[in-house]
Design a protein around this motif. Structure first.
Motif, PDB file in Angstrom:
ATOM      1  N   PRO A 160      39.223  38.932  41.343  1.00 23.76           N
ATOM      2  CA  PRO A 160      38.896  38.343  42.653  1.00 23.76           C
ATOM      3  C   PRO A 160      38.263  36.962  42.551  1.00 23.76           C
ATOM      4  N   THR A 164      39.913  33.521  43.990  1.00 22.74           N
ATOM      5  CA  THR A 164      39.144  32.694  44.928  1.00 22.74           C
ATOM      6  C   THR A 164      39.095  31.250  44.464  1.00 22.74           C
ATOM      7  N   ASN A 184      47.076  43.681  44.966  1.00 20.96           N
ATOM      8  CA  ASN A 184      45.828  44.180  45.552  1.00 20.96           C
ATOM      9  C   ASN A 184      44.778  43.084  45.652  1.00 20.96           C
ATOM     10  N   THR A 185      44.700  42.252  44.602  1.00 22.87           N
ATOM     11  CA  THR A 185      43.716  41.170  44.611  1.00 22.87           C
ATOM     12  C   THR A 185      44.083  40.103  45.633  1.00 22.87           C
ATOM     13  N   LEU A 187      45.989  40.390  48.415  1.00 24.24           N
ATOM     14  CA  LEU A 187      45.836  40.857  49.796  1.00 24.24           C
ATOM     15  C   LEU A 187      44.360  40.976  50.177  1.00 24.24           C
ATOM     16  N   LYS A 188      43.540  41.409  49.232  1.00 23.32           N
ATOM     17  CA  LYS A 188      42.105  41.499  49.502  1.00 23.32           C
ATOM     18  C   LYS A 188      41.515  40.114  49.740  1.00 23.32           C
ATOM     19  N   TRP A 189      42.040  39.113  49.058  1.00 23.55           N
ATOM     20  CA  TRP A 189      41.561  37.739  49.234  1.00 23.55           C
ATOM     21  C   TRP A 189      41.913  37.210  50.616  1.00 23.55           C
ATOM     22  N   PRO A 250      42.610  49.404  40.482  1.00 27.08           N
ATOM     23  CA  PRO A 250      43.516  48.493  41.202  1.00 27.08           C
ATOM     24  C   PRO A 250      44.885  48.309  40.552  1.00 27.08           C
ATOM     25  N   HIS A 254      49.391  49.351  46.161  1.00 25.68           N
ATOM     26  CA  HIS A 254      48.561  48.954  47.297  1.00 25.68           C
ATOM     27  C   HIS A 254      48.442  50.090  48.303  1.00 25.68           C
ATOM     28  N   VAL A 257      45.602  52.216  47.031  1.00 22.92           N
ATOM     29  CA  VAL A 257      44.327  51.493  47.144  1.00 22.92           C
ATOM     30  C   VAL A 257      43.877  51.423  48.604  1.00 22.92           C
ATOM     31  N   GLU A 258      44.831  51.215  49.504  1.00 23.34           N
ATOM     32  CA  GLU A 258      44.525  51.105  50.929  1.00 23.34           C
ATOM     33  C   GLU A 258      43.943  52.396  51.484  1.00 23.34           C
ATOM     34  N   SER A 263      38.015  50.904  45.218  1.00 23.50           N
ATOM     35  CA  SER A 263      38.877  50.601  44.079  1.00 23.50           C
ATOM     36  C   SER A 263      38.160  49.585  43.198  1.00 23.50           C
TER      37      SER A 263
END
Length: 362
Positions: A160, A164, A184-185, A187-189, A250, A254, A257-258, A263
């Motif tokens: 992450p 970023t 996963n990283t 979409l989370k961002w 992770p 996804h 994880v969702e 996670s």
């Protein structure tokens, strides 16, 4: 590609577990500070009990580098982990993998030649900055590729932060080799599906490059163990155990994880469960050896696998008590077997990738 393991002598197979245990402990005592045994969290109990350190791949390699007196680093893990240990330790230290056949299918899904084809197509098509980022679960050659091309490595913990830093500065990312950690990283961002391109390594004709560089290009690799977890298993375990917490790695899809409550990396999973209140119930979506060990070490909680029928990591489980004893026996006789060495140029380029990761994730 790593070499195949030759059969070890039958004597190590037929002797009793107790005798192997006694001999391993005797050799450890004889070699003393000259020997360090590293045990990845996914190792079976019959092996990890002898580890001087337990952890994830990069953490173990970094710990090995601190053991300046150790002449022999025996890595109970898989091939790419031993490569990283060799790159981070001194030239006087020897890194040994007890079974040369212990590889990683996900790491093997990103072969250098295929990665170079992808990179050439992307850099020919686009003028935007694309930064290659490889999960540490990759070969030394792929790490070196990223180092040579202005890229870096990442772990499941610091991905992450890396995303970023890069996406926040308008860069695009080519993420290797695990599609799911990357997705996963991303979409989370805050990325959306339309910002992400999945690279088909086996059929380039199915890769349709858009006019503008995607923000995230995912290599279509995956962990065979973590793909055994499915979204409906989360629903099933919630019905079976009301109030259960679901925590997954992770590297899972996804969709899994969702649905999960949490996670994170292996260390994150261990920490969350260790610090959880007594009486809490957990379903864990990661390798079964670790799940069983968490249950043993946290008897005040109920801990189950998200998929009780999931298999162990086959490659990780190639490291057995007989193989470990065979490797140690040879070291005790002054004979080094199964030494893992990485070319100096590859090491230098890969270290650049590792250092860029460390600089960005401070």
């Amino acid at each position: 590609m790593y070499k195949s393991q030759q059969p070890i002598p039958d004597e190590y197979i037929v002797m009793s577990e107790q005798e192997r245990d006694e001999r391993i402990r005797t050799i450890k005592a004889d070699l003393g500070s000259k020997l360090v045994i590293l045990g990845h969290h996914y190792q079976r109990d019959e092996v990890i009990r002898y580890a001087d350190y337990r952890g994830d791949s990069l953490k173990l390699a970094q710990l090995a580098a601190q053991e300046k007196k150790a002449e022999y680093i025996v890595f109970c893990g898989v091939h790419f982990m031993a490569e990283t240990a060799d790159m981070l330790t001194s030239s006087e230290q020897k890194v040994i993998l007890p079974d040369l056949g212990a590889g990683c299918p996900m790491a093997d899904m990103a072969e250098l030649g295929d990665v170079e084809v992808c990179w050439n197509l992307l850099t020919t098509q686009y003028t935007q900055d694309i930064i290659p980022v490889t999960y540490v679960n990759s070969s030394a050659e792929v790490k070196a590729f990223c180092g040579r091309n202005g890229g870096m490595t990442c772990t499941s913990s610091n991905a992450p932060q890396i995303f970023t830093q890069l996406l926040g500065n308008g860069k695009s990312i080519l993420f290797l080799p695990d599609e799911h950690l990357g997705r996963n990283t991303g979409l989370k961002w805050g990325l959306h599906d339309q910002d992400i391109l999945l690279w088909n390594r086996e059929n380039l004709e199915e890769v349709e490059l858009p006019k503008e560089a995607p923000k995230l290009i995912l290599w279509d690799g995956y962990c065979t163990v973590h793909q055994k977890f499915e979204p409906q298993q989360v629903d099933e375990v919630r019905k079976k155990y009301p109030g259960i917490k679901v925590i997954v790695h992770p590297e899972c899809s996804h969709a899994v994880v969702e649905k999960a409550d949490l996670s994170g990396s292996t260390d994150f999973i261990i920490r969350q469960i260790s610090e959880a209140p007594a009486g809490s119930i957990w379903a864990v979506g990661t390798e079964i050896n670790l799940v069983h060990r968490l249950a043993q070490e946290n008897p005040d909680k109920k801990i189950v696998s998200l998929n009780e029928n999931t298999c162990r990591c086959v490659m990780m489980n190639r490291i057995s008590q007989p193989h470990l004893l065979w490797a140690l026996d040879n070291l005790n006789k002054g004979e080094v077997v199964n030494q893992i060495t990485v070319d100096e140029k590859i090491t230098a380029d890969a270290i650049m990738a590792l250092n860029r990761m460390l600089d960005l994730s401070k």
